[in-house]
Each structure stands twice: as C-alpha cells, then as structure tokens.
Write a protein that holds these residues in place. Sequence first.
Motif, short mmCIF file in Angstrom:
data_model
loop_
_atom_site.label_atom_id
_atom_site.label_comp_id
_atom_site.label_asym_id
_atom_site.label_seq_id
_atom_site.Cartn_x
_atom_site.Cartn_y
_atom_site.Cartn_z
N MET A 1 0.85 -1.18 0.00
CA MET A 1 0.00 0.00 0.00
C MET A 1 0.89 1.24 0.00
O MET A 1 1.72 1.41 0.87
N ALA A 2 0.72 2.10 -1.02
CA ALA A 2 1.58 3.27 -1.14
C ALA A 2 0.77 4.55 -1.04
O ALA A 2 -0.17 4.75 -1.81
N PRO A 3 1.13 5.41 -0.10
CA PRO A 3 0.50 6.72 -0.10
C PRO A 3 1.00 7.52 -1.30
O PRO A 3 2.14 7.32 -1.75
N PRO A 4 0.18 8.41 -1.86
CA PRO A 4 0.66 9.23 -2.97
C PRO A 4 1.84 10.09 -2.52
O PRO A 4 1.90 10.53 -1.37
N PHE A 10 6.52 14.73 -6.52
CA PHE A 10 6.11 14.39 -7.88
C PHE A 10 6.88 15.25 -8.89
O PHE A 10 7.45 14.74 -9.85
N LEU A 11 6.91 16.54 -8.65
CA LEU A 11 7.64 17.47 -9.52
C LEU A 11 9.12 17.12 -9.56
O LEU A 11 9.73 17.04 -10.64
N ARG A 12 9.72 16.85 -8.40
CA ARG A 12 11.14 16.49 -8.35
C ARG A 12 11.42 15.20 -9.11
O ARG A 12 12.41 15.08 -9.82
N ALA A 13 10.53 14.21 -8.94
CA ALA A 13 10.73 12.92 -9.61
C ALA A 13 10.71 13.07 -11.13
O ALA A 13 11.55 12.48 -11.83
N LEU A 14 9.78 13.86 -11.64
CA LEU A 14 9.69 14.07 -13.08
C LEU A 14 10.94 14.77 -13.61
O LEU A 14 11.52 14.38 -14.63
N LYS A 15 11.37 15.80 -12.91
CA LYS A 15 12.55 16.55 -13.34
C LYS A 15 13.81 15.68 -13.25
O LYS A 15 14.68 15.75 -14.12
N GLU A 146 9.13 9.22 -25.69
CA GLU A 146 10.19 9.22 -24.67
C GLU A 146 9.69 9.87 -23.38
O GLU A 146 10.00 9.41 -22.28
N ALA A 147 8.89 10.93 -23.51
CA ALA A 147 8.36 11.60 -22.32
C ALA A 147 7.37 10.71 -21.57
O ALA A 147 7.35 10.70 -20.34
N ILE A 148 6.56 9.94 -22.30
CA ILE A 148 5.64 8.99 -21.65
C ILE A 148 6.46 7.97 -20.86
O ILE A 148 6.16 7.67 -19.70
N GLU A 149 7.47 7.43 -21.50
CA GLU A 149 8.37 6.47 -20.85
C GLU A 149 8.99 7.06 -19.59
O GLU A 149 8.97 6.44 -18.52
N LYS A 150 9.53 8.27 -19.71
CA LYS A 150 10.21 8.90 -18.57
C LYS A 150 9.23 9.23 -17.44
O LYS A 150 9.55 9.04 -16.26
N ALA A 151 8.04 9.75 -17.78
CA ALA A 151 7.07 10.13 -16.75
C ALA A 151 6.61 8.91 -15.96
O ALA A 151 6.57 8.93 -14.73
N ALA A 152 6.28 7.83 -16.68
CA ALA A 152 5.86 6.61 -15.98
C ALA A 152 7.00 6.04 -15.15
O ALA A 152 6.80 5.61 -14.01
N ALA A 153 8.21 6.05 -15.71
CA ALA A 153 9.37 5.52 -14.98
C ALA A 153 9.65 6.35 -13.72
O ALA A 153 10.02 5.79 -12.68
N ALA A 154 9.45 7.66 -13.81
CA ALA A 154 9.70 8.53 -12.66
C ALA A 154 8.81 8.14 -11.47
O ALA A 154 9.27 8.05 -10.33
N VAL A 155 7.53 7.90 -11.76
CA VAL A 155 6.60 7.52 -10.70
C VAL A 155 6.96 6.13 -10.16
O VAL A 155 6.99 5.90 -8.95
N HIS A 158 10.07 6.22 -7.93
CA HIS A 158 9.80 6.77 -6.60
C HIS A 158 9.18 5.71 -5.68
O HIS A 158 9.54 5.60 -4.51
N HIS A 159 8.23 4.95 -6.23
CA HIS A 159 7.49 3.99 -5.40
C HIS A 159 8.14 2.61 -5.34
O HIS A 159 7.66 1.75 -4.59
N GLY A 160 9.19 2.39 -6.13
CA GLY A 160 9.82 1.08 -6.15
C GLY A 160 9.02 0.06 -6.95
O GLY A 160 9.12 -1.15 -6.72
#
Length: 196
Positions: A1-4, A10-15, A146-155, A158-160
């Motif tokens: 169970m992961a809290p958001p 979120f901003l840091r992870a994307l950048k 590439e941005a779709i790939e990176k955005a999904a990977a960023a999240v 973060h959550h493992g």
Amino acid sequence: MAPPMSASAFLRALKAEGLTVVQVGDWRDHNRNHKGPWGPVHGVMIHHTVTKGSARTVELCRKGYSGLPGPLCHGVITKDGRVHLVGYGRANHAGLGDDDVLRAVIAEKRLPADNEANTDGNRHFYGFECENLGDGDDPWPAAQLEAIEKAAAAVCRHHGWNERSVIGHREWQPGKVDPRGFTMTSMRKRIGDRLK
C-alpha cells in the motif's frame, strides 16, 4: 500500500528523470479530493486525449468539460515531449475499472482481460493524458513517446514499482481504446529498460 507522493516530490521525480515540466496555474491544489479519497496509489495510467493543439489540450485537461470537471489527469504530455502539470490529487481520468486488473497491477503480474467496471480507478492511479487524436493515424513523435516512458518511470522509480505497474486506459475499463497508436507492451518494455 503506497500513499501518494507529495506534489513537490512528484515534480522532483519528473525533473530528475530528465523531463521538461510546465507548471500550470494552481496545479498542486487543483483536484477532485472532495469526491473521494486519493490513494493508496498502485500504478500509472496512460491515456490519449482525442484532441489537437497543445494549448487547447492542456486547457481541456485542466478544466474538464460539462459533465466531467477537471482535472482530467495529473500531467498532460504534449507532442513536443513536455509534461504540463494540471492537477494533483484525485483526478477524473480512470473512472470505474476491473478489480482483477487492479489486483494484477498491485502484484505486478500479467494483466487479465478487463471485463467489468466495479473499482474506482481515480483513487488508485496517477494519470497522464497524451496529446493525440487517437485515430490510429495521428503520429506519436519520438519526443512524446520518450516523455511517456520517462514520466511513468519517474513515478515507478519513486514507489519502487516495476513496469507492470503501468497500464493503458484500454486495459482498465471495458470499451476504452486509449492509448491508440502504440502498444502498452512496447511502452512497458521501454519503461522496464529505463528502470534497470
């Protein structure tokens, strides 16, 4: 169970994943939290917008429309590969979907066919809307994929989570076709390679 994660995280992870991020208005506090809980989160959902024109697409995803108020996602990925943050918290993007699919996402296993709509996806998924007409002919530029790939990977990073935590709307809700024009199997492979 992961809290958001927090909006700032979120901003840091994307950048940190190398994305160009555009912050739109009061995105950190623009949400549908008064309609139900946000979290626990279990995955990332990818959509196409059925729109043309980046500015119009971002505005629509931020504000929504009659019958479906915004935000309609957390981030809008335009054809130039930029991620426009339009909301954070509960967003009107996933709707009701299949509880068997959610269990597979949580377990990071192969997805079953989605054949029922009995579970609140807006509570459990981060959502990215991707600018595309969704007709199978409108191209997906390399920068956008590439941005779709990176955005999904960023999240996921973060959550493992691994790439099996990323699904298309069509894999969640019966009758949906998005995203159309690339396969989620190929996108998950890209995300998995990036996470290695």
